[in-house]
Write a protein that holds these residues in place. Structure first.
Motif, PDB file in Angstrom:
ATOM      1  N   SER A  44       0.842  -1.194   0.000  1.00  0.00           N
ATOM      2  CA  SER A  44       0.000   0.000   0.000  1.00  0.00           C
ATOM      3  C   SER A  44       0.879   1.247   0.000  1.00  0.00           C
ATOM      4  O   SER A  44       2.042   1.195   0.414  1.00  0.00           O
ATOM      5  N   PRO A  45       0.340   2.370  -0.441  1.00  0.00           N
ATOM      6  CA  PRO A  45       1.115   3.604  -0.389  1.00  0.00           C
ATOM      7  C   PRO A  45       1.400   4.012   1.054  1.00  0.00           C
ATOM      8  O   PRO A  45       0.551   3.858   1.934  1.00  0.00           O
ATOM      9  N   LEU A  46       2.578   4.524   1.276  1.00  0.00           N
ATOM     10  CA  LEU A  46       2.976   5.022   2.588  1.00  0.00           C
ATOM     11  C   LEU A  46       2.215   6.306   2.889  1.00  0.00           C
ATOM     12  O   LEU A  46       2.131   7.192   2.039  1.00  0.00           O
ATOM     13  N   THR A  47       1.622   6.383   4.060  1.00  0.00           N
ATOM     14  CA  THR A  47       0.914   7.590   4.472  1.00  0.00           C
ATOM     15  C   THR A  47       1.174   7.845   5.950  1.00  0.00           C
ATOM     16  O   THR A  47       1.364   6.915   6.728  1.00  0.00           O
ATOM     17  N   PHE A  48       1.169   9.110   6.302  1.00  0.00           N
ATOM     18  CA  PHE A  48       1.343   9.515   7.699  1.00  0.00           C
ATOM     19  C   PHE A  48       0.048  10.101   8.234  1.00  0.00           C
ATOM     20  O   PHE A  48       0.035  10.773   9.255  1.00  0.00           O
ATOM     21  N   GLU A  49      -1.054   9.838   7.550  1.00  0.00           N
ATOM     22  CA  GLU A  49      -2.353  10.448   7.851  1.00  0.00           C
ATOM     23  C   GLU A  49      -3.426   9.434   8.220  1.00  0.00           C
ATOM     24  O   GLU A  49      -4.597   9.688   7.998  1.00  0.00           O
ATOM     25  N   ARG A  50      -3.055   8.257   8.753  1.00  0.00           N
ATOM     26  CA  ARG A  50      -4.045   7.221   9.041  1.00  0.00           C
ATOM     27  C   ARG A  50      -3.980   6.799  10.506  1.00  0.00           C
ATOM     28  O   ARG A  50      -3.354   5.803  10.849  1.00  0.00           O
ATOM     29  N   PRO A  51      -4.661   7.528  11.404  1.00  0.00           N
ATOM     30  CA  PRO A  51      -4.658   7.117  12.806  1.00  0.00           C
ATOM     31  C   PRO A  51      -5.575   5.904  13.017  1.00  0.00           C
ATOM     32  O   PRO A  51      -6.580   5.740  12.334  1.00  0.00           O
ATOM     33  N   VAL A  52      -5.197   5.065  13.953  1.00  0.00           N
ATOM     34  CA  VAL A  52      -6.047   3.944  14.347  1.00  0.00           C
ATOM     35  C   VAL A  52      -7.133   4.521  15.257  1.00  0.00           C
ATOM     36  O   VAL A  52      -6.816   5.184  16.245  1.00  0.00           O
ATOM     37  N   PRO A  53      -8.409   4.316  14.922  1.00  0.00           N
ATOM     38  CA  PRO A  53      -9.482   4.859  15.761  1.00  0.00           C
ATOM     39  C   PRO A  53      -9.380   4.342  17.200  1.00  0.00           C
ATOM     40  O   PRO A  53      -8.951   3.203  17.426  1.00  0.00           O
ATOM     41  N   PRO A  54      -9.766   5.171  18.173  1.00  0.00           N
ATOM     42  CA  PRO A  54      -9.645   4.774  19.585  1.00  0.00           C
ATOM     43  C   PRO A  54     -10.299   3.441  19.922  1.00  0.00           C
ATOM     44  O   PRO A  54      -9.755   2.663  20.708  1.00  0.00           O
ATOM     45  N   ASP A  55     -11.460   3.138  19.329  1.00  0.00           N
ATOM     46  CA  ASP A  55     -12.126   1.869  19.639  1.00  0.00           C
ATOM     47  C   ASP A  55     -11.326   0.678  19.124  1.00  0.00           C
ATOM     48  O   ASP A  55     -11.228  -0.356  19.788  1.00  0.00           O
ATOM     49  N   LEU A  56     -10.706   0.820  17.947  1.00  0.00           N
ATOM     50  CA  LEU A  56      -9.857  -0.253  17.424  1.00  0.00           C
ATOM     51  C   LEU A  56      -8.579  -0.376  18.246  1.00  0.00           C
ATOM     52  O   LEU A  56      -8.144  -1.480  18.562  1.00  0.00           O
ATOM     53  N   LEU A  57      -8.003   0.747  18.620  1.00  0.00           N
ATOM     54  CA  LEU A  57      -6.802   0.729  19.449  1.00  0.00           C
ATOM     55  C   LEU A  57      -7.055  -0.037  20.747  1.00  0.00           C
ATOM     56  O   LEU A  57      -6.218  -0.834  21.176  1.00  0.00           O
ATOM     57  N   ALA A  58      -8.219   0.165  21.347  1.00  0.00           N
ATOM     58  CA  ALA A  58      -8.541  -0.487  22.628  1.00  0.00           C
ATOM     59  C   ALA A  58      -8.660  -2.002  22.496  1.00  0.00           C
ATOM     60  O   ALA A  58      -8.425  -2.725  23.470  1.00  0.00           O
ATOM     61  N   ARG A  59      -9.008  -2.502  21.303  1.00  0.00           N
ATOM     62  CA  ARG A  59      -9.165  -3.961  21.160  1.00  0.00           C
ATOM     63  C   ARG A  59      -8.075  -4.611  20.312  1.00  0.00           C
ATOM     64  O   ARG A  59      -8.073  -5.832  20.136  1.00  0.00           O
ATOM     65  N   LEU A  60      -7.138  -3.820  19.786  1.00  0.00           N
ATOM     66  CA  LEU A  60      -6.051  -4.371  18.989  1.00  0.00           C
ATOM     67  C   LEU A  60      -5.291  -5.408  19.816  1.00  0.00           C
ATOM     68  O   LEU A  60      -4.891  -5.141  20.942  1.00  0.00           O
ATOM     69  N   THR A  61      -5.102  -6.597  19.239  1.00  0.00           N
ATOM     70  CA  THR A  61      -4.562  -7.732  19.981  1.00  0.00           C
ATOM     71  C   THR A  61      -3.411  -8.371  19.229  1.00  0.00           C
ATOM     72  O   THR A  61      -3.470  -8.541  18.008  1.00  0.00           O
ATOM     73  N   TYR A  62      -2.377  -8.714  19.987  1.00  0.00           N
ATOM     74  CA  TYR A  62      -1.232  -9.446  19.452  1.00  0.00           C
ATOM     75  C   TYR A  62      -1.307 -10.888  19.918  1.00  0.00           C
ATOM     76  O   TYR A  62      -1.866 -11.201  20.974  1.00  0.00           O
ATOM     77  N   ARG A  63      -0.687 -11.779  19.126  1.00  0.00           N
ATOM     78  CA  ARG A  63      -0.686 -13.210  19.438  1.00  0.00           C
ATOM     79  C   ARG A  63       0.753 -13.706  19.473  1.00  0.00           C
ATOM     80  O   ARG A  63       1.556 -13.375  18.610  1.00  0.00           O
ATOM     81  N   SER A  64       1.075 -14.514  20.478  1.00  0.00           N
ATOM     82  CA  SER A  64       2.401 -15.133  20.579  1.00  0.00           C
ATOM     83  C   SER A  64       2.225 -16.570  21.033  1.00  0.00           C
ATOM     84  O   SER A  64       1.101 -17.039  21.238  1.00  0.00           O
ATOM     85  N   ARG A  65       3.343 -17.249  21.224  1.00  0.00           N
ATOM     86  CA  ARG A  65       3.275 -18.635  21.721  1.00  0.00           C
ATOM     87  C   ARG A  65       2.645 -18.694  23.113  1.00  0.00           C
ATOM     88  O   ARG A  65       2.094 -19.703  23.509  1.00  0.00           O
ATOM     89  N   ARG A  66       2.776 -17.605  23.852  1.00  0.00           N
ATOM     90  CA  ARG A  66       2.242 -17.568  25.219  1.00  0.00           C
ATOM     91  C   ARG A  66       0.770 -17.183  25.276  1.00  0.00           C
ATOM     92  O   ARG A  66       0.190 -17.158  26.357  1.00  0.00           O
ATOM     93  N   GLY A  67       0.180 -16.849  24.154  1.00  0.00           N
ATOM     94  CA  GLY A  67      -1.228 -16.465  24.141  1.00  0.00           C
ATOM     95  C   GLY A  67      -1.437 -15.126  23.471  1.00  0.00           C
ATOM     96  O   GLY A  67      -0.618 -14.687  22.660  1.00  0.00           O
TER      97      GLY A  67
END
Length: 177
Positions: free
Chosen positions: A112-135
């Protein structure tokens, strides 16, 4: 099955890229290394077919800068011998991304084109989740829709599938897919 990852870019790097006219260019190259300032994609488990989302933290917000599919992860020391001239020229073009001790190069088809104008909305930020071997874990230090510390996004981290889908949808909604 492909995975999606985030990697944190510094604000200094983002300002330099904006100043040098990289906004709007499609991502084709990223660099990794052995140190926290330039983390290793290999150590994070990145493989061909995966997607990498560079992000930044600015003014207590997380900004998704784009997305790039991984074609290959190569050793920096031998990358010139392994790439076709066209791909090598892309690597040279994206030289501003190369900071610190580089040991690996991720190359892929134009993302995708590089942009510096795309904030993650607060509701998405609050539920953004990472996954690892530990869960799974959500991003820490999110208070009232603001990211109070970048420590939990500093590195290369694998996104949970739902979070990856939501970041991809955010990029598509901004017309950058």
């Amino acid at each position: 099955m492909a995975n999606a990852y985030t990697t944190l870019w510094t604000n200094d790097l983002c300002r330099a890229l904006a100043r040098e006219g990289f906004a709007g260019e499609r991502l084709t190259v990223m660099f990794g290394g052995p140190h926290q300032s330039l983390p290793s994609f290999r150590r994070a488990g990145v493989r061909p077919g995966d997607v990498i989302h560079p992000v930044r933290v600015l003014r207590k917000r997380l900004w998704v800068l784009g997305a790039m599919e991984v074609g290959r992860v190569l050793d920096y020391d031998t990358v010139g011998e392994e790439l076709a001239m066209e791909d090598y020229l892309r690597l040279v073009h994206w030289k501003p991304l190369k900071a610190g001790c580089v040991s690996e190069v991720v190359v892929g088809p134009p993302g995708s084109p590089l942009t510096f104008e795309r904030p993650v909305p607060p509701d998405l930020l609050a539920r953004l989740t990472y996954r690892s071997r530990r869960g799974e874990r959500q991003i820490r230090h999110v208070v009232d829709g603001e990211l109070r510390s970048a420590v939990s996004v500093h590195g290369v981290y694998r996104l949970a599938p739902d979070s990856a889908d939501e970041l991809d949808a955010l990029i598509r909604a901004s017309g950058a897919a």
